[in-house]
Design a protein around this motif. Structure first.
Motif, PDB file in Angstrom:
ATOM      1  N   HIS A 158       0.889  -1.025  -0.030  1.00 51.89           N
ATOM      2  CA  HIS A 158      -0.097   0.261   0.063  1.00 51.89           C
ATOM      3  C   HIS A 158       0.765   1.164  -0.176  1.00 51.89           C
ATOM      4  O   HIS A 158       0.567   2.009  -0.560  1.00 51.89           O
ATOM      5  N   PHE A 216      -5.267   3.260   6.900  1.00 55.12           N
ATOM      6  CA  PHE A 216      -6.302   2.614   6.860  1.00 55.12           C
ATOM      7  C   PHE A 216      -7.305   2.688   7.895  1.00 55.12           C
ATOM      8  O   PHE A 216      -7.121   2.954   9.147  1.00 55.12           O
ATOM      9  N   THR A 253      -9.330   3.506   2.833  1.00 52.95           N
ATOM     10  CA  THR A 253      -8.484   4.729   3.210  1.00 52.95           C
ATOM     11  C   THR A 253      -9.229   5.827   3.388  1.00 52.95           C
ATOM     12  O   THR A 253     -10.177   5.979   3.237  1.00 52.95           O
TER      13      THR A 253
END
Length: 282
Positions: A158, A216, A253
Motif C-alpha cells: 500500500h 486504513f 483509506t
C-alpha cells in the motif's frame, strides 16, 4: 459502489455440500454488487472435502455474466490426477478494470505450525466514487507470527502504491510493457484475516503511517463506532473457533471514509463456514 467480501470455503456449506449456485444465489439475495471478492476459490482440487475437481473460476464466471474475473493463485501444486491444483482469491467486477497485481505474501519457515502460501490480489477499478484499488486477501490461520509478517507486506504494498500514485508518466513508458497505468492512492482492503477484532493484528493494519501514505480505517467502526463487530465465524458450530468472532473485515483509506454509507453482515446463510460482509459507498 457496492462491494461484497466472502470466504466461500470453495463453495462448501455447513451441510458439507459444495454448491456454487447456492453461493451466487445467496449473494444476489443480499444485493446488486459492483465488486465481489471471494476467498478460498479452487481449480481442480480433488483433495478438498466435497470437491469434484471443479474449475470454480470458470463456473463462477459463467454464473456472473458481465463481470470480469481476476484470480490470484496462492497454492499451485500437482495432484493425484496428474494435473495441477490451484487455490486462491478472486475478484469479480462489472466496473472497468485497470492494472492488476498478484502479490504472493511472505511465507516464512515455521516448523512447529501448519501454514500455506497466501496471496494479495490487487486491481484498479473505475467506480462512480472515483478510481480505487481493490485488495483481496486471506491471511494465515494457525500462526500469528505469519499473519504479522503478511500484514507488514500488505502495508508495504500500500505504501508503494501511494507513492506510485504521484509518479509522472515518462516518454519511455508509453506503449509496450513499460507503459504506466494509474495506480490510485485510494484503496479498499478486504478478506478473511483470521484474527478477531480484538487482536493486535487489527491494530497493526490500522497503525497510522508517518510518510503521507493514506491510513486504513475499519469500515465497521466508521459506521458503528461504539458497537462490537458482528461475528462472521462461529455463529453456528465450526471446528476452528470456540465462540462467535469477526474474522472478515473491510478496511478503507482516508478518502473513502466520508463516502462510506453502510456495512452489513449476513448472519443467516449456511452456504459457507464464514458469513459474507458488504459495504456501500455514496
Amino acid at each position: 459502489m457496492k462491494l461484497l467480501s466472502w470466504n466461500i470455503q470453495w463453495g462448501r456449506g455447513l451441510d458439507g455440500c459444495v454448491d456454487l449456485v447456492r453461493i451466487l444465489r445467496t449473494i444476489s439475495q443480499l444485493g446488486d454488487f459492483d465488486v465481489i471478492c471471494l476467498q478460498e476459490v479452487a481449480i481442480n482440487f480433488p483433495g478438498l472435502l466435497g470437491s469434484r475437481s471443479e474449475d470454480q473460476i470458470a463456473q463462477l464466471s459463467a454464473l456472473l455474466p458481465g463481470y470480469s474475473a481476476i484470480y490470484g493463485i496462492a497454492t499451485d501444486v500437482p495432484n493425484s490426477q496428474s494435473g495441477r491444483s490451484q487455490f486462491g482469491n478472486a475478484i469479480f467486477t462489472r466496473l472497468p478494470v485497470g492494472q492488476v497485481w498478484r502479490h504472493l505474501l511472505p511465507w516464512s519457515a515455521e516448523l512447529a505450525a501448519p501454514s500455506m502460501q497466501r496471496v494479495l490480489v490487487e486491481a484498479v477499478v473505475i467506480a462512480d466514487i472515483g478510481p480505487l484499488r481493490i485488495m483481496n486477501t486471506h491471511l494465515e490461520y494457525y500462526s500469528q507470527r505469519q499473519r504479522k509478517i503478511q500484514i507488514d507486506a500488505i502495508r508495504n504494498v500500500h505504501r508503494e502504491a501511494c507513492a506510485m500514485s504521484q509518479r509522472k508518466f515518462l516518454n519511455e513508458e508509453r506503449g509496450g510493457t513499460f507503459e504506466v497505468f494509474p495506480r490510485p492512492a485510494e484503496a479498499l482492503l478486504c478478506g478473511d484475516f483470521n484474527f478477531p477484532a480484538t487482536a493486535p493484528e487489527r491494530a497493526q493494519i490500522l497503525a497510522p503511517y508517518n510518510d503521507g501514505t493514506q491510513n486504513f480505517h475499519d469500515a465497521w467502526t466508521v459506521i458503528h463506532p461504539n458497537t462490537p463487530h458482528a461475528p462472521t465465524v462461529g455463529i453456528r458450530p465450526v471446528d476452528f473457533v470456540d465462540q462467535p468472532e469477526c474474522f472478515d473485515f473491510v478496511f478503507i483509506t482516508d478518502g473513502l471514509v466520508s463516502r462510506l454509507s453502510a456495512i452489513d453482515i449476513d448472519a443467516e446463510t449456511e452456504a459457507s463456514d464464514h458469513q459474507p460482509v458488504w459495504v456501500e459507498f455514496k
